[in-house]
Enzyme design. Structure first.
Site, PDB file in Angstrom:
ATOM      1  CG  LEU A   1       6.188   6.478  -0.602  1.00  0.00           C
ATOM      2  CD1 LEU A   1       6.909   5.250  -0.067  1.00  0.00           C
ATOM      3  CD2 LEU A   1       7.012   7.737  -0.345  1.00  0.00           C
TER       4      LEU A   1
ATOM      5  CB  THR B   1       8.745   2.553   3.875  1.00  0.00           C
ATOM      6  OG1 THR B   1       7.666   2.356   4.748  1.00  0.00           O
ATOM      7  CG2 THR B   1       8.888   4.017   3.566  1.00  0.00           C
TER       8      THR B   1
ATOM      9  CG  PHE C   1      -0.396   0.548   2.460  1.00  0.00           C
ATOM     10  CD1 PHE C   1       0.330  -0.236   3.339  1.00  0.00           C
ATOM     11  CD2 PHE C   1      -0.593   1.884   2.780  1.00  0.00           C
ATOM     12  CE1 PHE C   1       0.853   0.295   4.508  1.00  0.00           C
ATOM     13  CE2 PHE C   1      -0.078   2.426   3.943  1.00  0.00           C
ATOM     14  CZ  PHE C   1       0.649   1.626   4.810  1.00  0.00           C
ATOM     15  CE  LYS C   2       4.871   1.336   4.647  1.00  0.00           C
ATOM     16  NZ  LYS C   2       4.280   0.056   5.015  1.00  0.00           N
ATOM     17  CG  ASP C   3       3.908   0.851  -4.574  1.00  0.00           C
ATOM     18  OD1 ASP C   3       5.060   1.298  -4.419  1.00  0.00           O
ATOM     19  OD2 ASP C   3       3.664  -0.341  -4.848  1.00  0.00           O
TER      20      ASP C   3
END
Ligand SMILES: *Cc1c(COP(=O)(O)O)cnc(C)c1O
Length: 472
Positions: free
Chosen positions: A114, A140, A109-111
């Site tokens: 970011l 991350t 989900f960090k995408d």
């Protein structure tokens, strides 16, 4: 929109300022000076929008004048996702849904944050130099490197705890050949990595010389970029007319804080479930107002192997009626003694919204196996913990049956293939674009838990990146 620090001593900044600053100079975290709010009619008007457009509308009040091309940046950030809905929602059981947040380039989900934040950096910098440092418990780092590799003027150094990230996570970071990227494996825990990053920021001269910035979840821009998918899920299941509940696999408290922010902005949220692995400090805190640090236990869900959740300070600031002195007193005491309790009224206010849940490795494997048997759904360990939290009987008992429970699926099962295969008997496969990951060469330095050594490695990277600029 202006931003203030939770410790009250740092300059007030606009969105571009907090994007570049990361951590505030007084050791606090930036938060919006006031919370934007959406009326029911405004929320209803978001229904059915393509995700990039919805994201731009939800984030607009936070970004203000700082980013005129916000909608365009959102479109660019999400066009490369593997699913046309970007954040698809699926029903697992009666009353239980899963929102898949892992369709971006690095499968976590960090995408979602970011891919957008990397573009925002380039937008506000316009070629000026910057050094990004970050600590990662796995996801991350990969997402940040993927978002910032080859961006002009930007160097990125990522610290990870040696041997404590999955092989796919490590390879996603270390197989990047870009010269503006440095991977540093630290002999220590994720908390050690995070402390090293904080120490680099606290070293005023180094910070200025390197022009340091951060992209871990202490950066407000990341939290802001995680708010829209909660709107998307709730809208799909009937908001603003119907309440929903979210269960969020939690480590650094960034993702669940974004859910809380969505509620603060007017989204009708009946309950937020803070789902933890065997590193259950937040669940213990919610059960007994005792946040006491224990040694980090490596688990099947390494992105949640955290004892000190830095984003909790943002919620604490709100729970203490935005009193920066009280925040500072409690946080300094926590650092000194390894434990904190908050005033009873603040704790009760938190419990009115949040429930804690914890699951050990055996329980996580059992849940992965059960999900696969019952619905054919293959969940990674982090996502399985969130789903188990949404199913937990004692928590469900506090949520009306008419309220849909939505669990966040935060990583693709192929990112944690060995654990998923052991628990379900099925080996999940990587998407085709990552099929040669195990053949690519790796680039990584190793260092002890030693500030001087790490600063040396970061300085060398910054010099190399500056050299690139001249050569180009
Ligand atoms: C980062 C991460 C988490 C924890 O999210 P926080 O915002 O740090 O609480 C959970 N699951 C996965 C797969 C992650 O990458």
């Amino acid at each position: 929109m202006r931003y203030v620090s939770t410790r009250g001593q740092a300059p007030v900044l606009d969105f571009a300022g907090v994007l570049l600053a990361g951590l505030a100079e007084d050791g606090g975290l930036y938060v919006p000076e006031t919370w934007p709010s959406f009326s029911a009619a405004e929320i209803r008007a978001l229904r059915g929008l393509p995700y990039a457009e919805l994201a731009a509308r939800v984030m607009a009040p936070f970004v203000g004048e700082a980013m005129p091309r916000l909608e365009r940046l959102c479109e660019e950030a999400y066009v490369g996702f593997d699913h046309p809905a970007v954040v698809p929602l699926m029903q697992l059981e009666t009353g239980l849904w899963v929102q898949e947040l892992f369709h971006g380039p690095t499968l976590a989900f960090k995408d979602l944050a970011l891919q957008l934040v990397g573009r925002m950096f380039e937008e506000v910098l316009r070629g000026e130099r910057l050094t990004i440092v970050g600590a990662t418990s796995g996801d991350t780092g990969a997402a940040a490197i993927e978002a910032l590799k080859d961006r002009s003027g930007i160097a990125i150094a990522i610290l990870h705890p040696e041997g404590r990230v999955s092989e796919v996570q490590r390879r996603q970071m270390t197989t990047t050949a870009s010269a503006n990227v440095a991977n540093i494996a630290i002999r220590g825990s994720f908390d050690d990595c995070q402390d090293l990053v904080k120490a680099m920021f606290a070293d005023a001269e180094f910070r200025r010389e390197m022009r340091l910035s951060a992209v871990n979840s202490i950066n407000w821009a990341r939290i802001a970029a995680q708010i829209p998918y909660y709107f998307a899920a709730a809208l799909a299941l009937g908001a603003p007319e119907r309440e929903v509940a979210f269960s969020v696999p939690t480590g650094n408290f960034g993702n669940v804080l974004a859910a809380w922010a969505a509620a603060r902005m007017g989204l009708p949220v009946a309950r937020l479930i803070v789902a933890c692995n065997q590193n259950d400090i937040l669940a213990r805190f919610l059960a007994a107002n005792d946040m006491s640090v224990r040694p980090v236990l490596p688990s099947l869900a390494p992105s949640m192997d955290i004892q000190v959740s830095s984003n909790f300070e943002r919620l604490l600031f709100e729970l203490l009626d935005r009193d920066p002195q009280a925040v500072e007193r409690i946080m300094l005491g926590f650092r000194r003694e390894g434990r904190m309790a908050v005033p009873a009224a603040a704790w009760e206010r938190m419990r009115a919204v949040f429930s804690g849940f914890a699951l050990d490795d055996a329980g996580t494997e059992a849940e992965i196996g059960r999900l696969h048997r019952v619905s054919g759904y293959l969940a990674d360990p982090h996502s399985a913990i969130g789903i188990a939290g949404a199913r937990d009987a004692s928590i469900a008992g506090r949520i009306a049956p008419s309220v849909p429970r939505i669990a966040a699926a935060t990583a693709h099962p192929a990112k944690f293939a060995p654990a998923v295969e052991r628990a379900s008997g099925v080996r999940p496969t990587l998407p085709a674009r990552l099929a040669d990951l195990y053949q690519r060469p790796e680039h990584c330095a190793v260092a002890g838990n030693d500030l001087v050594a790490v600063e040396g490695l970061v300085r060398a990277l910054a010099e190399r990146t500056a050299g690139l600029g001249i050569a180009a």
